[in-house]
Motif scaffolding. Structure first.
Motif, PDB file in Angstrom:
ATOM      1  N   VAL A 111       0.852  -1.185   0.000  1.00  0.00           N
ATOM      2  CA  VAL A 111       0.000   0.000   0.000  1.00  0.00           C
ATOM      3  C   VAL A 111       0.889   1.236   0.000  1.00  0.00           C
ATOM      4  O   VAL A 111       1.767   1.371   0.828  1.00  0.00           O
ATOM      5  CB  VAL A 111      -0.941   0.007   1.225  1.00  0.00           C
ATOM      6  N   LYS A 112       0.638   2.123  -0.948  1.00  0.00           N
ATOM      7  CA  LYS A 112       1.409   3.362  -1.051  1.00  0.00           C
ATOM      8  C   LYS A 112       0.526   4.519  -0.613  1.00  0.00           C
ATOM      9  O   LYS A 112      -0.568   4.694  -1.120  1.00  0.00           O
ATOM     10  CB  LYS A 112       1.888   3.590  -2.484  1.00  0.00           C
ATOM     11  N   GLY A 113       1.022   5.285   0.334  1.00  0.00           N
ATOM     12  CA  GLY A 113       0.274   6.429   0.820  1.00  0.00           C
ATOM     13  C   GLY A 113       0.739   7.719   0.182  1.00  0.00           C
ATOM     14  O   GLY A 113       1.803   7.770  -0.433  1.00  0.00           O
ATOM     15  N   THR A 114      -0.071   8.749   0.357  1.00  0.00           N
ATOM     16  CA  THR A 114       0.322  10.084  -0.101  1.00  0.00           C
ATOM     17  C   THR A 114       0.050  11.088   1.013  1.00  0.00           C
ATOM     18  O   THR A 114      -0.924  10.956   1.756  1.00  0.00           O
ATOM     19  CB  THR A 114      -0.457  10.527  -1.364  1.00  0.00           C
ATOM     20  N   ALA A 115       0.918  12.070   1.105  1.00  0.00           N
ATOM     21  CA  ALA A 115       0.763  13.114   2.121  1.00  0.00           C
ATOM     22  C   ALA A 115      -0.520  13.901   1.890  1.00  0.00           C
ATOM     23  O   ALA A 115      -1.193  14.293   2.842  1.00  0.00           O
ATOM     24  CB  ALA A 115       1.976  14.038   2.106  1.00  0.00           C
ATOM     25  N   GLU A 116      -0.864  14.112   0.614  1.00  0.00           N
ATOM     26  CA  GLU A 116      -2.075  14.867   0.296  1.00  0.00           C
ATOM     27  C   GLU A 116      -3.314  14.159   0.847  1.00  0.00           C
ATOM     28  O   GLU A 116      -4.191  14.787   1.438  1.00  0.00           O
ATOM     29  CB  GLU A 116      -2.216  15.060  -1.218  1.00  0.00           C
ATOM     30  N   ASP A 119      -1.309   6.680   4.311  1.00  0.00           N
ATOM     31  CA  ASP A 119      -1.500   8.110   4.027  1.00  0.00           C
ATOM     32  C   ASP A 119      -1.088   8.972   5.218  1.00  0.00           C
ATOM     33  O   ASP A 119      -0.397   9.987   5.054  1.00  0.00           O
ATOM     34  CB  ASP A 119      -2.960   8.394   3.671  1.00  0.00           C
ATOM     35  N   ILE A 120      -1.504   8.592   6.404  1.00  0.00           N
ATOM     36  CA  ILE A 120      -1.142   9.341   7.614  1.00  0.00           C
ATOM     37  C   ILE A 120       0.373   9.344   7.807  1.00  0.00           C
ATOM     38  O   ILE A 120       0.976  10.374   8.122  1.00  0.00           O
ATOM     39  CB  ILE A 120      -1.864   8.762   8.842  1.00  0.00           C
TER      40      ILE A 120
END
Length: 121
Positions: free
Chosen positions: A28-33, A103-104
């Protein structure tokens, strides 16, 4: 072929299941946005310098801005599984999906210890 005792079989199955779970979570790849809209609950404690929570014990809450994303995800999973003992963090992490955690973690990794207190402004 020699059969394993039931406890050994159970331990083996559990470890294989956890390995699969963690391997899936690692994909799973998160994003700061995306994380920016998910940290509203975190900021209540983790954005206050020298904040101390008094339940269940007096506990100094760490500032997590700038922390490594992998470490944050690992810590959240540890709370979720009960390996880390803090009832509030266990409840919060238990409500998070793998994507939420990623993401967090990316959001906080992109911050600094001096990031704004309210990330949603």
């Amino acid at each position: 072929m020699k059969k394993l005792p039931i406890l050994s079989q159970l331990a083996l199955c559990t470890s294989l299941a956890l390995t699969g779970f963690l391997a899936q979570a690692a994909d799973v790849k998160g994003t700061a946005e995306a994380g920016q809209s998910k940290v509203w609950l975190c900021t209540g404690c983790h954005s206050i310098p020298d904040y101390r929570a008094d339940y269940p014990l007096v506990y100094k809450v760490p500032m997590i801005g700038g922390q490594n994303a992998g470490y944050i995800v690992s810590a959240l999973y540890s709370y979720k599984k009960g390996e880390r003992k803090h009832p509030t963090m266990r409840a919060i992490s238990g409500s998070l999906s793998d994507q939420d955690m990623a993401d967090i973690a990316e959001y906080y990794a992109a911050q600094t210890a001096n990031s704004p207190k309210n990330p949603l402004k």
